[in-house]
Design a protein around this motif. Structure first.
Motif: not given
Length: 255
Positions: A139-150, A163-170, A220-228
């Protein structure tokens, strides 16, 4: 030249990835060598995705151009014959128009990851799962995974050699489920997007495993994502639990 779409299954253990290499075994090289036994010439097949060393596939898609008009059944049977004993199989083969391209026509790619949670060493599943000894908080893993959607800048979860030209993915799906099997408890990840960065799925799984074991939180996952920042990512998990499970197209070539 008639074009055929191939649905391919393989065990990635003996290969150094999908992409053809001069001196190392690859899945692409094995299939092209088999095709050359049928039509002696250089073959260049294109695939929906280039899986890394040790990664498996249940539904890789590639296309090939042939000089002869082959019936799909005869072509797949002949390629499978010449692939032996490599752990690669053409599970479906259909003719497609010249406008079909296995990579560029793809709308979505689906990856599947398996974690086996048990203390006893894996036997039948060895090399097909990532084994850990502790149970995970799904359950906690899924909560964290939801932060990565979109849509996000996924620099944190991107290999330094990507080698991808952009780090932006959906990310369109990142579902985590627990399944009880005869061999023990498995945790499955269903991850889907139009395209992925190098090591992105394995970076996701390694980070989310830390959440499930209590070493990280969803925040922590949200912070990691936002840290880039790659340093904020959890460990990259091993490749042998990862499978390219399927590829979607505007008009699906396989019934």
């Amino acid at each position: 030249m008639p074009r055929y779409a191939l649905q391919i299954e393989y065990n990635g253990a003996p290969f150094h990835g999908w992409q053809r290499q001069k001196t190392l075994a690859s899945v692409q090289g094995a299939i092209e060598d088999a095709l050359a036994k049928l039509e002696p010439r250089t073959h260049n097949i294109a695939a929906a995705g280039r899986t890394d060393k040790g990664v498996h596939a249940l539904g890789q898609v590639a296309h090939c151009d042939m000089e002869r008009d082959w019936t799909p059944f005869r072509l797949s049977e002949a390629v499978n014959y010449h692939l032996k004993p490599a752990p690669v199989a053409i599970v479906n083969c259909v003719p497609v128009p010249d406008t079909f391209h296995a990579r560029f026509s793809a709308q979505e790619r689906q990856y599947f990851f398996r974690i086996l949670c048990r203390r006893a060493p894996a036997t039948h599943q060895k090399g097909l799962v990532w084994q850990i000894k502790n149970k995970l908080d799904i359950a906690t893993m899924q909560e964290a995974a939801n932060r990565l959607l979109g849509e996000h800048d996924f620099t944190t979860f991107r290999s330094t050699i990507c080698q991808s030209l952009s780090p932006i993915k959906t990310m369109s799906r990142l579902d985590i489920t627990q399944v009880e099997t005869l061999q023990g408890t498995e945790v499955h990840f269903d991850v889907r997007a139009r395209s992925f960065l190098h090591n992105q799925v394995r970076s996701f799984v390694g980070t989310l495993e830390r959440v499930g074991s209590g070493q990280m939180t969803p925040d922590d996952v949200t912070a990691a994502l936002e840290a880039r920042d790659r340093a904020a990512c959890g460990p990259v998990c091993p490749p042998h639990g990862l499978y390219l499970a399927g590829v979607s197209y505007p008009e699906m070539p396989f019934s």
